[in-house]
Structure formats: structure tokens, C-alpha cells
Design an enzyme around this catalytic site. Sequence first.
Site, mmCIF file in Angstrom:
data_model
loop_
_atom_site.group_PDB
_atom_site.id
_atom_site.type_symbol
_atom_site.label_atom_id
_atom_site.label_comp_id
_atom_site.label_asym_id
_atom_site.label_seq_id
_atom_site.Cartn_x
_atom_site.Cartn_y
_atom_site.Cartn_z
ATOM 1 N N GLY A 1 0.836 -1.194 0.000
ATOM 2 C CA GLY A 1 0.000 0.000 0.000
ATOM 3 C C GLY A 1 0.866 1.238 0.000
ATOM 4 O O GLY A 1 2.088 1.138 -0.149
ATOM 5 N N SER B 1 11.189 -2.468 -5.729
ATOM 6 C CA SER B 1 10.743 -1.088 -5.516
ATOM 7 C C SER B 1 11.920 -0.141 -5.303
ATOM 8 O O SER B 1 12.984 -0.554 -4.797
ATOM 9 C CB SER B 1 9.850 -1.069 -4.271
ATOM 10 O OG SER B 1 9.694 0.239 -3.791
ATOM 11 N N TYR C 1 9.292 -2.378 4.299
ATOM 12 C CA TYR C 1 8.858 -2.792 2.957
ATOM 13 C C TYR C 1 10.079 -2.882 2.016
ATOM 14 O O TYR C 1 10.237 -3.839 1.252
ATOM 15 C CB TYR C 1 7.834 -1.765 2.457
ATOM 16 C CG TYR C 1 7.443 -1.846 1.009
ATOM 17 C CD1 TYR C 1 6.564 -2.818 0.546
ATOM 18 C CD2 TYR C 1 7.927 -0.910 0.079
ATOM 19 C CE1 TYR C 1 6.187 -2.863 -0.792
ATOM 20 C CE2 TYR C 1 7.550 -0.948 -1.252
ATOM 21 C CZ TYR C 1 6.685 -1.927 -1.684
ATOM 22 O OH TYR C 1 6.317 -1.970 -3.006
ATOM 23 N N LYS D 1 11.832 -6.184 0.150
ATOM 24 C CA LYS D 1 12.072 -6.209 -1.305
ATOM 25 C C LYS D 1 13.529 -6.574 -1.587
ATOM 26 O O LYS D 1 13.814 -7.347 -2.505
ATOM 27 C CB LYS D 1 11.750 -4.848 -1.933
ATOM 28 C CG LYS D 1 10.267 -4.519 -2.015
ATOM 29 C CD LYS D 1 9.555 -5.372 -3.044
ATOM 30 C CE LYS D 1 8.129 -4.924 -3.289
ATOM 31 N NZ LYS D 1 7.332 -5.961 -3.956
HETATM 32 P P1 NAD Z 1 -1.603 -4.093 -5.443
HETATM 33 O O1 NAD Z 1 -1.764 -4.128 -3.959
HETATM 34 O O2 NAD Z 1 -2.680 -3.460 -6.246
HETATM 35 O O3 NAD Z 1 -1.339 -5.552 -6.006
HETATM 36 C C1 NAD Z 1 -0.740 -6.565 -5.250
HETATM 37 C C2 NAD Z 1 -1.661 -7.753 -5.293
HETATM 38 O O4 NAD Z 1 -1.086 -8.814 -4.505
HETATM 39 C C3 NAD Z 1 -3.054 -7.473 -4.699
HETATM 40 O O5 NAD Z 1 -4.065 -7.698 -5.654
HETATM 41 C C4 NAD Z 1 -3.146 -8.427 -3.533
HETATM 42 O O6 NAD Z 1 -4.442 -8.955 -3.329
HETATM 43 C C5 NAD Z 1 -2.166 -9.519 -3.934
HETATM 44 N N1 NAD Z 1 -1.795 -10.307 -2.765
HETATM 45 C C6 NAD Z 1 -1.490 -9.849 -1.521
HETATM 46 N N2 NAD Z 1 -1.307 -10.885 -0.687
HETATM 47 C C7 NAD Z 1 -1.508 -12.009 -1.432
HETATM 48 C C8 NAD Z 1 -1.472 -13.388 -1.111
HETATM 49 N N3 NAD Z 1 -1.188 -13.804 0.123
HETATM 50 N N4 NAD Z 1 -1.732 -14.277 -2.092
HETATM 51 C C9 NAD Z 1 -2.035 -13.861 -3.348
HETATM 52 N N5 NAD Z 1 -2.081 -12.559 -3.696
HETATM 53 C C10 NAD Z 1 -1.823 -11.649 -2.751
HETATM 54 O O7 NAD Z 1 -0.190 -3.370 -5.708
HETATM 55 P P2 NAD Z 1 0.442 -2.888 -7.078
HETATM 56 O O8 NAD Z 1 0.560 -1.428 -7.005
HETATM 57 O O9 NAD Z 1 -0.247 -3.515 -8.229
HETATM 58 O O10 NAD Z 1 1.908 -3.504 -6.922
HETATM 59 C C11 NAD Z 1 2.316 -4.682 -7.597
HETATM 60 C C12 NAD Z 1 3.746 -4.978 -7.219
HETATM 61 O O11 NAD Z 1 4.591 -3.869 -7.550
HETATM 62 C C13 NAD Z 1 3.951 -5.225 -5.727
HETATM 63 O O12 NAD Z 1 4.922 -6.221 -5.556
HETATM 64 C C14 NAD Z 1 4.478 -3.895 -5.224
HETATM 65 O O13 NAD Z 1 5.236 -4.036 -4.056
HETATM 66 C C15 NAD Z 1 5.317 -3.440 -6.412
HETATM 67 N N6 NAD Z 1 5.494 -1.982 -6.452
HETATM 68 C C16 NAD Z 1 4.433 -1.164 -6.699
HETATM 69 C C17 NAD Z 1 4.616 0.210 -6.730
HETATM 70 C C18 NAD Z 1 3.472 1.153 -6.997
HETATM 71 O O14 NAD Z 1 3.687 2.356 -6.995
HETATM 72 N N7 NAD Z 1 2.268 0.689 -7.228
HETATM 73 C C19 NAD Z 1 5.882 0.757 -6.500
HETATM 74 C C20 NAD Z 1 6.939 -0.108 -6.250
HETATM 75 C C21 NAD Z 1 6.742 -1.478 -6.249
#
Ligand code: NAD
Length: 318
Positions: A79, A119, A147, A151
Site C-alpha cells: 500500500g 521497488s 517494505y 524487497k
Molecule cells: P496491489 O496491492 O494493487 O497488487 C498486489 C496484489 O497482490 C493485490 O491484488 C493483492 O491482493 C495480492 N496479494 C497480496 N497478498 C496475497 C497473497 N497472500 N496471495 C495472493 N495474492 C496476494 O499493488 P500494485 O501497485 O499492483 O503492486 C504490484 C507490485 O509492484 C507489488 O509487488 C508492489 O510491491 C510493487 N510496487 C508497486 C509500486 C506502486 O507504486 N504501485 C511501486 C513499487 C513497487
Amino acid sequence: MKKALVAGAGGFIGSHLVKKLKQEGYWVRGVDIKKCEFSDSAADEFLVLDLRNEDNCRKALTLSAGLFDEVYQLAADMGGMGFIHSAECEIMRNSALININMIYNAASIGIKRYFFSSSACVYRDMDFGEPELKEEDAYPAFPDNEYGWEKLYAERMALAFARKYKMTVRIARFQNCYGPEGTWDGGREKAPAAICRKVAKAKDGGTIEIWGDGTAIRSYTYIDDMIDGIYRLMQSEIDCPVNIGSPEYVSVKELVEAVSLAAGKKVLIKSIDGPVGVQSRNFSNKKIYSLGWKAKFSLREGIKITYDWVKKQVDAAK
Ligand code: NAD
């Protein structure tokens, strides 16, 4: 036809990635602990599984015949800053379990190509105006939050499995990503969506609250650009972590201005205490640029599309 697994396909980036892979002609299985929140998944098959559990990882990774050509691991307990600071234990436990079980099972099944979403939070805090950090400057490591440490651990684990099992592993370090169909309320939303929501709810000339004094510097990458970067990196020969992010760095105040412009409203800012995270960011994009990647969306353009989408959600929730 190539077959791909997208873990985290019910989430923001994962659901967009599924669409891209479908456009590229893949057969796609999506897996997530929950279904997509805002639209039906474009995946050919969608499994609802808790990937903290090893048996579920094996199930997700196994086809009735043959192997997935590509596995994209984006599932994480994740989040914005508010969530990252209030759920440290959940993030460290849940995301580590997912990553441990996914990489181990992918390697032992014989998956040949594996993507991991890391990240920019793996980097230390920076001073304003500091020269850009390259990927190798993540060491000596001093991430600002747990977090980021998780990572970094997951990156190292993926690289160790790549060495032992001769698996091709691609790692992207995303900067903040935003766009339609991202979480926009409920506590897990990130700054761009949260500010869009606040401005959508504010009257013209009204006031919105932001955490901190609004000087923190970030880059925000529009979802289509992020997906393009993920896909290019996965097809590439780059076997070390790669930064993906827009080169447009702005303060939180400038982000609010971009949202106000998109909304056609004037808003005033009231600073309140809250988890701001690092003060500044500035990263090299040389590696991802070498693959022909370039951010196509300016902050203004991306925020306009995102604001219109968030406004629709706000209006629908009234
Ligand atoms: P998001 O929270 O929308 O997507 C992550 C998904 O993982 C969610 O749908 C969640 O339900 C699923 N998840 C969580 N626990 C789970 C479990 N136990 N089993 C199965 N699924 C599970 O986040 P996002 O923004 O789409 O991020 C995707 C990836 O990119 C993540 O690894 C996040 O750390 C990384 N990331 C995102 C950002 C950003 O700005 N959005 C930045 C850096 C890194």
C-alpha cells in the site's frame, strides 16, 4: 502460443499487465488472493489462491501439460506510505512468505523465466539535489522502511535461485506507479490516488490535507509506461535489478497542483503530521533506456486520466 502466469493479477499493476500480455498474444493465468476490484480480469484463467501457502504456489505454477514460459511475480501485501508504516509485520511476513514460496517452487518446477517486482524503496533516503543513484548504489543497504528491506531480501533470493537453478530472473525496481484502477481509498492508496480523491471531494477554493510540508520529491510513473517497462525488461538480457520510473521529479505540492489543474479547481493545502517517507529521490534510468524504454506520459497527462477515473469512483460512491 506463449503461456504466462501473473501473480498479483487482482491488483493494480498485475491486472494491467494481464491486458498487455493478452495483447501480445499470450495465454494468461492470473492468480491473486482476491479478484480484480474494478473490472473483470482479462486473464484466460483466474485462480483465487493465498500465495503465502506453498501448496497454493505450486498449484498456481503448474499447468496440466508443459510449463509456463514466463512467470511475473507481483503479489505483495502492499500500500501507500500510511499502510507501509502501520503494517510493518504484515508486510514483512506476508510478502516474504509469498516470495519464498513462489521462487522456490518456480525453480524446482523448472520455470525458465521469472520476473520480480521490486521497488525504489530499496534505496536509502537522499538529499535534495543529490546526483542520481544507479542500481548498484542500493548497497551498502539502508532502506527507509521495512517494505524496502523485504524487497531487497526477495531480490537477493531471486538472484540466488537464478544462479543455482540456471533460471532467467528479471528484477524491476518501480518508482511510484499510478493510473486508473489503482486503489483510491481504504488506507492502501498511494499519494496520487489519495490526492485525486481529496481534490475530487473538495469544493473549488477548498482545502485538502497532506502529510508533511509538501516538499518531498518523487517521480510518478503512469501505468502504461510501467507496463511497457516490465515487458521490455522481461524480454531483455539484463540480469541485474533495473530502475523503472519517469524522469519527471516533483514535490508533493507540485503533484497537488497537477491534480488541481486536471480538476479545474483551486485548492489550498493544509500540512498535517503523517508518514512522509524519504525526502528525496533521483535515480538513473540508463539501464531501462538501453532497452528503448521512455516514459510517454507526462505527469499532467497521466494525472488528468487518473483524476477523471478517481472522480468517477468518488461520484459513484456518493
Ligand atoms: P496491489 O496491492 O494493487 O497488487 C498486489 C496484489 O497482490 C493485490 O491484488 C493483492 O491482493 C495480492 N496479494 C497480496 N497478498 C496475497 C497473497 N497472500 N496471495 C495472493 N495474492 C496476494 O499493488 P500494485 O501497485 O499492483 O503492486 C504490484 C507490485 O509492484 C507489488 O509487488 C508492489 O510491491 C510493487 N510496487 C508497486 C509500486 C506502486 O507504486 N504501485 C511501486 C513499487 C513497487
